[in-house]
Design a protein around this motif. Structure first.
Motif, PDB file in Angstrom:
ATOM      1  N   GLY A  51       3.195  13.958   4.308  1.00  0.00           N
ATOM      2  CA  GLY A  51       2.244  14.267   3.247  1.00  0.00           C
ATOM      3  C   GLY A  51       1.892  13.085   2.358  1.00  0.00           C
ATOM      4  N   SER A  52       2.545  11.941   2.542  1.00  0.00           N
ATOM      5  CA  SER A  52       2.259  10.760   1.726  1.00  0.00           C
ATOM      6  C   SER A  52       0.912  10.169   2.110  1.00  0.00           C
ATOM      7  N   GLU A  53       0.239   9.588   1.132  1.00  0.00           N
ATOM      8  CA  GLU A  53      -0.989   8.856   1.404  1.00  0.00           C
ATOM      9  C   GLU A  53      -0.655   7.382   1.543  1.00  0.00           C
ATOM     10  N   VAL A  54      -1.287   6.737   2.501  1.00  0.00           N
ATOM     11  CA  VAL A  54      -1.058   5.317   2.744  1.00  0.00           C
ATOM     12  C   VAL A  54      -2.368   4.566   2.558  1.00  0.00           C
ATOM     13  N   SER A  55      -2.317   3.494   1.767  1.00  0.00           N
ATOM     14  CA  SER A  55      -3.481   2.633   1.555  1.00  0.00           C
ATOM     15  C   SER A  55      -3.311   1.368   2.389  1.00  0.00           C
ATOM     16  N   THR A  56      -4.341   0.988   3.109  1.00  0.00           N
ATOM     17  CA  THR A  56      -4.298  -0.259   3.887  1.00  0.00           C
ATOM     18  C   THR A  56      -5.225  -1.313   3.282  1.00  0.00           C
ATOM     19  N   ASP A  57      -5.328  -1.307   1.961  1.00  0.00           N
ATOM     20  CA  ASP A  57      -6.221  -2.238   1.268  1.00  0.00           C
ATOM     21  C   ASP A  57      -5.504  -3.437   0.658  1.00  0.00           C
ATOM     22  N   THR A  58      -4.197  -3.616   0.943  1.00  0.00           N
ATOM     23  CA  THR A  58      -3.439  -4.724   0.371  1.00  0.00           C
ATOM     24  C   THR A  58      -3.283  -5.819   1.436  1.00  0.00           C
ATOM     25  N   PRO A  59      -4.055  -6.908   1.317  1.00  0.00           N
ATOM     26  CA  PRO A  59      -3.944  -7.972   2.320  1.00  0.00           C
ATOM     27  C   PRO A  59      -2.641  -8.751   2.153  1.00  0.00           C
ATOM     28  N   SER A  60      -2.088  -9.195   3.252  1.00  0.00           N
ATOM     29  CA  SER A  60      -0.884 -10.030   3.220  1.00  0.00           C
ATOM     30  C   SER A  60      -1.281 -11.485   3.049  1.00  0.00           C
ATOM     31  N   ALA A  61      -0.278 -12.327   2.866  1.00  0.00           N
ATOM     32  CA  ALA A  61      -0.542 -13.764   2.759  1.00  0.00           C
ATOM     33  C   ALA A  61      -1.116 -14.326   4.058  1.00  0.00           C
ATOM     34  N   ARG A  62      -0.915 -13.598   5.173  1.00  0.00           N
ATOM     35  CA  ARG A  62      -1.412 -14.057   6.470  1.00  0.00           C
ATOM     36  C   ARG A  62      -2.731 -13.393   6.860  1.00  0.00           C
ATOM     37  N   ALA A  63      -3.353 -12.689   5.955  1.00  0.00           N
ATOM     38  CA  ALA A  63      -4.557 -11.934   6.298  1.00  0.00           C
ATOM     39  C   ALA A  63      -5.717 -12.823   6.732  1.00  0.00           C
ATOM     40  N   ASN A  64      -5.750 -14.046   6.293  1.00  0.00           N
ATOM     41  CA  ASN A  64      -6.862 -14.940   6.645  1.00  0.00           C
ATOM     42  C   ASN A  64      -6.382 -16.227   7.274  1.00  0.00           C
ATOM     43  N   TRP A  65      -5.381 -16.134   8.087  1.00  0.00           N
ATOM     44  CA  TRP A  65      -4.854 -17.344   8.720  1.00  0.00           C
ATOM     45  C   TRP A  65      -5.853 -17.811   9.713  1.00  0.00           C
ATOM     46  N   ASP A  89       6.598  -1.594  -0.364  1.00  0.00           N
ATOM     47  CA  ASP A  89       6.039  -0.272  -0.676  1.00  0.00           C
ATOM     48  C   ASP A  89       5.341   0.244   0.586  1.00  0.00           C
ATOM     49  N   PRO A  90       6.021   1.069   1.387  1.00  0.00           N
ATOM     50  CA  PRO A  90       5.422   1.566   2.627  1.00  0.00           C
ATOM     51  C   PRO A  90       4.103   2.320   2.430  1.00  0.00           C
ATOM     52  N   ASN A  91       3.863   2.855   1.232  1.00  0.00           N
ATOM     53  CA  ASN A  91       2.601   3.558   0.991  1.00  0.00           C
ATOM     54  C   ASN A  91       1.455   2.591   0.713  1.00  0.00           C
ATOM     55  N   ARG A  92       1.789   1.318   0.486  1.00  0.00           N
ATOM     56  CA  ARG A  92       0.789   0.252   0.304  1.00  0.00           C
ATOM     57  C   ARG A  92       1.229  -0.961   1.113  1.00  0.00           C
ATOM     58  N   PRO A  93       1.269  -0.831   2.437  1.00  0.00           N
ATOM     59  CA  PRO A  93       1.743  -1.944   3.259  1.00  0.00           C
ATOM     60  C   PRO A  93       0.804  -3.142   3.176  1.00  0.00           C
TER      61      PRO A  93
END
Length: 79
Positions: free
Chosen positions: A65-79, A27-31
């Motif tokens: 015009g799309s809104e993008v949220s950058t609040d979805t951490p990946s599995a590697r967010a805390n490596w 989901d590019p709007n919630r990467p």
């Protein structure tokens, strides 16, 4: 020595300056975001040569015009 890129990926050895990689996002709007802003204290303890802040950026291609949220951490967010 050459600059080192501190990124949550299996990187080839050498200078990573100026490299660009493309990756699929369901989901590019919630990467899924690996890291942003300051590195965590735990990360800096295990990577003492890393700077204080993430030194790379990421982006997505979405419809105008799309809104993008950058609040979805990946599995590697805390490596």
């Amino acid at each position: 020595g050459k600059p080192k890129c501190f990124a949550p990926a299996a990187l080839p050895p050498g200078d990573m300056t100026g490299q660009c990689w493309l990756k699929h996002q369901d989901d590019p709007n919630r990467p899924q975001v690996n890291m942003k802003g300051r590195y965590s204290e735990g990360y800096r303890k295990s990577h003492p040569a890393a700077g204080e802040y993430v030194d790379w950026s990421a982006g997505v291609v979405v419809r105008k015009g799309s809104e993008v949220s950058t609040d979805t951490p990946s599995a590697r967010a805390n490596w």
